[in-house]
Each structure stands twice: as structure tokens, then as C-alpha cells.
Design a protein around this motif. Structure first.
Motif, mmCIF file in Angstrom:
data_model
loop_
_atom_site.group_PDB
_atom_site.id
_atom_site.type_symbol
_atom_site.label_atom_id
_atom_site.label_comp_id
_atom_site.label_asym_id
_atom_site.label_seq_id
_atom_site.Cartn_x
_atom_site.Cartn_y
_atom_site.Cartn_z
ATOM 1 N N GLN A 9 43.081 17.374 -27.191
ATOM 2 C CA GLN A 9 43.538 16.103 -27.162
ATOM 3 C C GLN A 9 43.051 15.328 -25.984
ATOM 4 O O GLN A 9 42.614 14.313 -26.069
ATOM 5 C CB GLN A 9 44.966 16.200 -27.249
ATOM 6 N N VAL A 10 42.996 15.929 -25.038
ATOM 7 C CA VAL A 10 42.238 15.202 -23.636
ATOM 8 C C VAL A 10 40.742 15.000 -23.849
ATOM 9 O O VAL A 10 40.372 13.814 -23.618
ATOM 10 C CB VAL A 10 42.377 16.212 -22.496
ATOM 11 N N THR A 11 39.980 16.002 -24.534
ATOM 12 C CA THR A 11 38.521 15.660 -24.834
ATOM 13 C C THR A 11 38.430 14.373 -25.868
ATOM 14 O O THR A 11 37.794 13.725 -25.548
ATOM 15 C CB THR A 11 38.108 17.231 -25.508
ATOM 16 N N ALA A 12 39.223 14.497 -26.865
ATOM 17 C CA ALA A 12 39.422 13.171 -27.906
ATOM 18 C C ALA A 12 39.555 12.006 -27.386
ATOM 19 O O ALA A 12 39.013 10.955 -27.558
ATOM 20 C CB ALA A 12 40.213 13.650 -28.935
ATOM 21 N N ALA A 16 36.965 9.035 -26.870
ATOM 22 C CA ALA A 16 37.262 7.664 -27.574
ATOM 23 C C ALA A 16 37.293 6.553 -26.516
ATOM 24 O O ALA A 16 37.038 5.374 -26.645
ATOM 25 C CB ALA A 16 38.676 7.699 -28.232
ATOM 26 N N THR A 17 37.677 6.859 -25.169
ATOM 27 C CA THR A 17 37.702 5.866 -24.256
ATOM 28 C C THR A 17 36.254 5.527 -23.900
ATOM 29 O O THR A 17 35.862 4.153 -23.785
ATOM 30 C CB THR A 17 38.182 6.479 -22.707
ATOM 31 N N ALA A 183 44.999 0.837 -22.727
ATOM 32 C CA ALA A 183 46.446 1.171 -22.232
ATOM 33 C C ALA A 183 47.155 1.675 -23.059
ATOM 34 O O ALA A 183 47.833 2.756 -22.707
ATOM 35 C CB ALA A 183 46.723 -0.219 -21.614
ATOM 36 N N PHE A 184 47.486 1.270 -24.200
ATOM 37 C CA PHE A 184 48.386 1.683 -25.106
ATOM 38 C C PHE A 184 48.066 2.973 -25.617
ATOM 39 O O PHE A 184 48.799 3.951 -25.724
ATOM 40 C CB PHE A 184 48.747 0.647 -26.322
ATOM 41 N N PRO A 185 46.827 3.116 -26.344
ATOM 42 C CA PRO A 185 46.601 4.494 -26.771
ATOM 43 C C PRO A 185 46.572 5.497 -25.752
ATOM 44 O O PRO A 185 46.765 6.816 -25.889
ATOM 45 C CB PRO A 185 45.093 4.397 -27.563
ATOM 46 N N THR A 186 46.126 5.206 -24.476
ATOM 47 C CA THR A 186 46.303 6.137 -23.264
ATOM 48 C C THR A 186 47.708 6.485 -23.092
ATOM 49 O O THR A 186 47.794 7.730 -22.883
ATOM 50 C CB THR A 186 45.561 5.687 -21.972
#
Length: 448
Positions: A9-12, A16-17, A183-186
Motif C-alpha cells: 500500500q505504501v509503495t502504491a 501514484a503520488t 490530500a484526500f487519497p493520501t
């Protein structure tokens, strides 16, 4: 479908960012027009030297021009516009390449030489001659000009490169937009990652040995593994505690038979020894019962019910007064509801009253309300406890004196049992000194 691991999840999220940030920057570069070449005119330089510099030019004083060849055409045009001798004007190209205009007159640099270009519908006509002069409104590559005033001091004018100002603003807007979009997805991804950990921490804070599998096994793979491992450890600890409690209960039960036999035999002893032996036997039986109660209160589950604390304390005080004990109750309200186990609550109140009667001879019960909690106060007029020992006496087997006599405090488990009962109900227990003298014991419970 099981959620991905924390690593995945952190890698994805990181990929994505980066992808979104690069996509926004790429879109800004592709979708917005390229900045136009920096251009200026003779009129711009003359206006700046006359003290009217625009926002795109800077004017400095006291800086002599560098040695070396200048731009004769520019120097001649500036001198004519200022009405001075060309020897008092100096100009140098700033080396910024440029293209000719589609319509009108332009100057194109070729090395250190200037090529005059006339452009119209018929095409381009290029001229080069040392005698050519530039019109005041002819756009040309940026240059720096110096002018020597009547007092001999030099002034210089140079353009400020604002071509990229719009692009800088666009890049800042792109970065701001990226922050807003990310901001929201993070936050959502971080919330999904931390929520199982928070639930695990909440379960750990409220867990007890008697609960079955209190830790949730959910969330990412690593958190599920932690929850399963803690549940397994909890089961092992609970099994060991069960085994020790069973051993202790068996020992306490088996001690009752020889103690009863000793009690019967003591009745046949000489009167001078009989009473002392009987008191020792009774003290041993009471200490064994206290130890067993202390172990059970932290192990067994509570059977809570809604209790009217006002009526409950009134009944406790009335029962004490019926056996000639000096116990008073001051009700603060008609009804105070708490969710508690009646037997455990009565045991805690009885322990506090017994301490007050033993050391002070009296006890006063009262109720005080505060947001979310209700405090049960047991006050006395006794000598109190030294300030340094207020927390120490709450520990198991801690007493102000070491005789272990029932008349002076028993095994030192009474206040420890009260502390455990308060904690098992989600409340707290504390001792404090009264302003008018004596000790105050406060049992705090959560209001219903």
C-alpha cells in the motif's frame, strides 16, 4: 478479498503520488505556450535612463561601463534620443539569442554583430552597415546601456528577465493542484493503514485476562499477523493465570480444614492461651480469604447492572448503623445511575468504610458529580496518611505498619482490591487529605 500489505500500500501510494505530480507538471509544459524571447527597444532604455524605468528594468548609479567594443548603432540611437554626444553612451549585448519578428523591424545577433531585419508581406530584407541606425521602437535582443551625466557620474539600465514569471506561476499552481488532489487519497490511504492499528491499541487498552480473543485480526497482512500473535500470547497468559488461580484456590480451600480443626482444638486449651490462638487462627483464615478475593477480582468477568447509587449507598450506611457503627450518608441527588457489579461495588465500599472505622472511628459517605463520572467519597476524621505514602498504600501488601494484625489493617490488600475494582469498571481510585483534617477516599465510576 484481503487488503494488501502495508509495504504494497505504501509503495502504491508513493508511485501514484509521483505519477500524478509528474503528469501535472508535464501537462503544464505541454498545454501552456512557451515564453516569448526577451526583447527591448531603444525607447525602453531611454525612458529608463531619463528616470522613468518600467517594472521590467532596473536603474543603477555609479557603475562605469566595461571596457571593450560596444554597439555603435544602439549608442548612436540612444545619444540622439537623449540629445548628448555618443561618447557619453555605452551599450553591450546581454547575449540572449532571439528571432526576427514576422512583421516590422527586428535586430538579430550574429555573434557580436547586429543584423537589421525588415519584415513585411513581401518577405525579409536584411541589412548590415556600420552606418545603419535603429528606430526607437525597434524590438531587439536585450542589452545593457550606460549613460554619463553632466556631473560625470554613470548610470546604467538593464532589463529584468520576466519571461519565465508566468511559467513559474503555472508551476506553483500545478504543485498546489497536486497537493489538493493528493490530500484526500493520501489521507484516505493513511486512514486505512492506521485504523486497524488504532483498533488494536484500543483493544489492548481495554483487554483483560478473562476476555476471549480481544484483539481484532483485520487490516493489512502485517497488522493481522500482529493481532493473531497477541491473541495467542493473551490465550497463553490467560491459561497460566487460570492454572495459578486454581492452584491458589485449591490451597486456600484445603487450608480451611486444618484451620477449622485447629479452631476446635483451641477451645480445649487453657483459658490463658485459648484467646490468642483463636485470634491467630481467625487472622490466618481472613488473610487467606483476602488473598483469594484479590486474585479473583482481576480474573473473573464482571456482571454489570444499572444501579441507583444513591439508594445503594443509603442501604450500605443503614446496614452499618444497625450494628452501631458511626457511618453517615449525605445524598447529593435523588437518583444517580451507574453501570456496575453490585457485589464488587459493595466490597469496595465496605473496604473503605472498614478502613475509616478502624483508624478514625467514623465514616461519612457522599456523592459528587462531574462530566461523565460520579465520585463516591468516604471521609473520616482520623490522623490521615503521610503525603509521601498516599500512592504507596494502594499497592498490594503495603501497610503503614507491619504487624499484619486484623485490628490494624490485615494483610494490606483492602485498598489494592478497591483499586482493582475501580479499574475493572473503567474508573479510578485515589486518596487525598481533607482541608479540615482527616482522609478522603474517592472511588470514581462512569455514569450511566
Amino acid at each position: 478479498m484481503k487488503p494488501l500489505s502495508i509495504l504494497a500500500q505504501v509503495t502504491a501510494l508513493a508511485l501514484a503520488t509521483l505519477l500524478l505530480a509528474f503528469a501535472l507538471c508535464f501537462a503544464v509544459v505541454i498545454a501552456t505556450p512557451a515564453p516569448k524571447p526577451l526583447r527591448m527597444t531603444i525607447g525602453d532604455a531611454v525612458a529608463a535612463l531619463q528616470g522613468k524605468p518600467g517594472r521590467n528594468f532596473t536603474l543603477d548609479s555609479g557603475v562605469a561601463p566595461p571596457s571593450g567594443p560596444g554597439i555603435p548603432q544602439v549608442e548612436t540611437a540612444i545619444a540622439e534620443a537623449l540629445g548628448v554626444n555618443p561618447s557619453r553612451v555605452h551599450a553591450r549585448w546581454l547575449g540572449v539569442a532571439s528571432m526576427a519578428r514576422q512583421v516590422g523591424q527586428s535586430v538579430v545577433l550574429v555573434g557580436n554583430r547586429a543584423l537589421l531585419v525588415d519584415s513585411d508581406d513581401e518577405g525579409l530584407r536584411m541589412r548590415w552597415s556600420g552606418n545603419e541606425t535603429f528606430a526607437a521602437d525597434t524590438e531587439m535582443p536585450p542589452f545593457m546601456a550606460w549613460y554619463q551625466g553632466a556631473n560625470g557620474a554613470w548610470q546604467s539600465v538593464s532589463p529584468v528577465d520576466l519571461r519565465l514569471a508566468a511559467w513559474r506561476l503555472r508551476m506553483l499552481i500545478a504543485l498546489g493542484l497536486a497537493l489538493v488532489l493528493l490530500a484526500f487519497p493520501t489521507w484516505y490511504a493513511a486512514r486505512r493503514l492506521t485504523r486497524p492499528i488504532q483498533r488494536l491499541a484500543t483493544a489492548a487498552a481495554g483487554s483483560a485476562l478473562h476476555t476471549s480473543h480481544p484483539f481484532p485480526v483485520e487490516g493489512p497482512r502485517e497488522v493481522r499477523e500482529v493481532g493473531a500473535a497477541i491473541n495467542a500470547m493473551h490465550t497463553r497468559l490467560a491459561d497460566e493465570a487460570d492454572e495459578r488461580l486454581k492452584i491458589f484456590a485449591a490451597i486456600a480451600h484445603d487450608l480451611r480444614t486444618p484451620l477449622t480443626g485447629l479452631r476446635i482444638r483451641a477451645e480445649f486449651m487453657p483459658p490463658t492461651e485459648r484467646q490468642r490462638v483463636i485470634e491467630d487462627i481467625d487472622r490466618m483464615a481472613d488473610m487467606t480469604a483476602e488473598l483469594l478475593d484479590y486474585a479473583r477480582f482481576n480474573h473473573r468477568p464482571l456482571h454489570r447492572e444499572c444501579i441507583d447509587l444513591t439508594a445503594f449507598l443509603a442501604d450500605v450506611a443503614e446496614g452499618r448503623r444497625s450494628v452501631a457503627q458511626n457511618v453517615e450518608f449525605h445524598a447529593g441527588s435523588d437518583e444517580t445511575l451507574v453501570l456496575a457489579e453490585s457485589a464488587a461495588l459493595r466490597r469496595a465500599i465496605d473496604n473503605l468504610i472498614d478502613n475509616a472505622l478502624r483508624f478514625a472511628g467514623d465514616a461519612k459517605l457522599s456523592i459528587e458529580h462531574r462530566p461523565g463520572y460520579v465520585d463516591i467519597h468516604v471521609d473520616d476524621n482520623g490522623p490521615g496518611i503521610p503525603e509521601a505514602l498516599l500512592q504507596e498504600v494502594l499497592k498490594p501488601f503495603s501497610r503503614l505498619e507491619g504487624s499484619r494484625s486484623r485490628e490494624t489493617g490485615g494483610a494490606g490488600l483492602g485498598l489494592a482490591i478497591v483499586t482493582r475494582i475501580a479499574a475493572s469498571h473503567g474508573g479510578a481510585f485515589a486518596l487525598s487529605h481533607r482541608a479540615q483534617g482527616g482522609l478522603r477516599a474517592t472511588l470514581s465510576l462512569v455514569m450511566e
